[in-house]
Write a protein that holds these residues in place. Structure first.
Motif, mmCIF file in Angstrom:
data_model
loop_
_atom_site.group_PDB
_atom_site.id
_atom_site.type_symbol
_atom_site.label_atom_id
_atom_site.label_comp_id
_atom_site.label_asym_id
_atom_site.label_seq_id
_atom_site.Cartn_x
_atom_site.Cartn_y
_atom_site.Cartn_z
ATOM 1 N N THR A 132 0.713 -1.391 -0.111
ATOM 2 C CA THR A 132 -0.108 0.209 -0.021
ATOM 3 C C THR A 132 1.058 1.306 -0.075
ATOM 4 O O THR A 132 1.716 1.570 0.891
ATOM 5 N N TRP A 134 1.332 5.571 -1.821
ATOM 6 C CA TRP A 134 0.330 6.690 -2.197
ATOM 7 C C TRP A 134 0.941 7.716 -2.930
ATOM 8 O O TRP A 134 2.160 7.761 -3.366
ATOM 9 N N MET A 152 -4.285 7.088 -3.213
ATOM 10 C CA MET A 152 -3.567 5.747 -2.786
ATOM 11 C C MET A 152 -3.072 5.103 -4.051
ATOM 12 O O MET A 152 -3.712 4.921 -4.993
ATOM 13 N N THR A 168 -9.917 0.205 0.815
ATOM 14 C CA THR A 168 -8.683 1.287 1.084
ATOM 15 C C THR A 168 -9.515 2.320 1.619
ATOM 16 O O THR A 168 -10.400 2.687 0.995
ATOM 17 N N ASN A 170 -8.505 6.359 2.586
ATOM 18 C CA ASN A 170 -7.392 7.541 2.386
ATOM 19 C C ASN A 170 -7.988 8.430 3.660
ATOM 20 O O ASN A 170 -8.821 9.134 3.558
ATOM 21 N N ARG A 222 -6.835 -1.529 3.827
ATOM 22 C CA ARG A 222 -5.373 -0.794 3.466
ATOM 23 C C ARG A 222 -5.708 0.560 4.028
ATOM 24 O O ARG A 222 -6.340 1.407 3.420
ATOM 25 N N ALA A 224 -4.025 4.606 4.629
ATOM 26 C CA ALA A 224 -2.910 5.232 4.349
ATOM 27 C C ALA A 224 -3.262 6.745 5.118
ATOM 28 O O ALA A 224 -4.365 7.322 5.158
ATOM 29 N N ARG A 267 1.430 3.828 6.113
ATOM 30 C CA ARG A 267 0.348 3.085 5.795
ATOM 31 C C ARG A 267 0.273 1.727 6.927
ATOM 32 O O ARG A 267 1.290 1.633 7.443
#
Ligand code: C2O
Ligand code: CU
Length: 463
Positions: A132, A134, A152, A168, A170, A222, A224, A267
């Motif tokens: 993962t 970005w 991401m 995912t 963000n 995931r 971030a 992450r």
């Protein structure tokens, strides 16, 4: 139900078209296989509903609308993207954590010219690591990132196990006033401390998004931290979960999550074992600075898949070279406040102040005439970076282009993680080991953007 390998699953789904609910496998590979066709990333102004008060104007993104797209790449396969700049200021793209050639690193002056309004720039590289990651600009970043340009990247490993769902998130926030519009991004007195914090926390540009995931199944989360300032302390309630990867690099031994702190740039990959009971809700909370704040929630749906968290194995390691500690050269880096106080004009934005420095040299901003490198490293040789943070504030230090391993910290035992961003705590001394195996000038900076832009930045040169 045993975990299938991705290859088996792809074969199975090609035949039966079954399984795979929630992960959108049909789309996953379309982008990677079309690598000859660059992905268009248009930097542009947009508006979006962030707060309840109506659309926030003057947001910045990549792509047609909404949040910058999550880009899917594959480990060891060519990727290409074309940046088109439709902003009315210069920009670039930096691929945070990807160990790619220097010319693709996206740093104005140091690795490429900045991209003016109306111009394009083609990026092409092959990501060596799965995980993962970005992407974000490296020009006027407090504004461009502060207003939304943080997206991401998922680099897939065909050998990864397939989980029952993948989401995912963000994680970031926004400096919005009560009317839902941007307020000043920067207050000098805060920049000189821990940074000017946002007012509205979101995941994927949404306040407390809700997702469904299969009951009793494995959800790969995931996460971030892409905010310009905020450090998150994350906790999960309502389910057990294991951390399988930090900063894109698999842990040799996945371990349960308790309270995990990640600073800007970092992450976290979790495998959440969803509750068995349909309708049960799992929440992801931020516990920093104090009162818990829900970042996202996940509701169990369907009949339990009855997964067993004990079945989680380490992910495939990435090919990050191991430093030779017997021959490594030690380099000191002091992260400190600066005695100077003037800003230097820069096309990529200046905040008008200098508060911070690395080894006493404050970064003058992105100019055609930068300071000398902080250190010169020989290609293929091993190094130990001795970082000292004598300040009362945490600094998430990020190194471009290279991976390092955390050797030890003055604050006590630390897991020997491989990473690109280390959150150095107040009064901490930490030793990071690396092999200088990527040629070029690599920026080394604090990822609290106000610290970076007021001096806590520099670069190392690998020759
Ligand atoms: Cu995430 Cu210099 O960058
Ligand atoms: Cu900092």
């Amino acid at each position: 139900m045993p975990l299938l390998s991705r290859r088996t699953l792809l074969q199975a789904s090609a035949v039966a078209g079954a399984y795979g609910a929630g992960i959108g496998l049909a789309n996953r590979y379309s982008q990677a296989s079309a690598a000859a066709d660059p992905l268009l990333l248009e930097a542009r102004v947009t508006e979006a509903m962030i707060a309840a008060k109506g659309p926030t104007k003057g947001m910045m993104t990549y792509g047609p609308d909404g949040m910058p797209p999550t880009i899917r790449m594959r480990k060891g396969e060519a990727f290409a993207a074309r940046l088109k700049n439709s902003l009315d200021e210069a920009t670039t793209i930096h691929w945070h954590g990807l160990r790619i050639p220097n010319a693709m690193d996206g740093v104005p002056f140091l690795t490429q010219p900045y991209v003016y309004t109306g111009d394009t720039f083609d990026y092409a590289f092959t990501p060596p690591d799965a995980g993962t990651f970005w992407y974000h600009p490296h020009c006027n970043t407090l504004t461009q990132m502060g207003r939304g340009m943080t997206g991401m990247i998922v680099v897939e490993d065909p050998a990864d196990p397939v989980f029952d769902a993948e989401i995912t998130l963000n994680l970031r926030d926004w400096r919005l006033g009560g009317d839902g519009q941007f307020i000043e991004q920067f207050r000098a007195r805060d920049a000189a401390k821990s940074g000017t914090i946002g007012t509205v926390r979101t995941a994927n540009w949404t306040v407390e998004p809700r997702h469904d995931a299969p009951a009793g199944g494995f959800l790969r989360l995931r996460l971030a931290a892409t905010d310009v300032t905020r450090i998150f302390a994350l906790r999960l309630t309502g389910a057990e979960a294991k951390i399988v990867s930090i900063d894109g690099q698999p842990l040799p031994a996945p371990h349960p999550i308790d309270l995990q702190t990640i600073g800007p740039g970092q992450r976290l990959d979790l495998i959440v074992r969803m509750p068995d009971r349909e309708g049960a809700v799992v929440t992801l909370e931020d516990h920093r600075p104090s009162a818990p704040k829900i970042m996202a929630s996940f509701r169990a749906v369907g009949t339990s898949l009855k997964r067993d968290l004990g079945d989680i194995k380490p992910l495939n390691p990435n090919p990050v070279a191991e430093a030779d500690l017997s021959t490594a050269t030690e380099i000191p880096f002091a992260l400190s406040a600066s005695a100077e106080n003037a800003g230097v004009e820069s096309i990529c934005g200046t905040l008008g102040f200098t508060f911070w420095a690395i080894n006493k040299v404050p970064w003058p901003g992105d100019t055609a005439d930068p300071t000398a490198p902080l250190a010169e490293l020989k290609l293929g040789k091993s190094y130990i970076f001795n970082l000292a943070n004598p300040t009362p504030h945490a600094h998430p230090i990020h190194l471009h282009g290279l991976g390092f391993k955390v050797l030890s910290s003055s604050l006590g035992p630390v897991p020997q993680l491989i990473s690109d961003t280390y959150l150095v705590q107040p009064d901490e001394k930490v030793r990071l080991a690396l092999v200088a195996d990527n040629l070029g000038d690599w920026v080394f900076h604090c990822h609290i953007i106000e610290h970076q832009k007021t001096g806590m930045s520099g670069y190392i040169r690998v020759v």
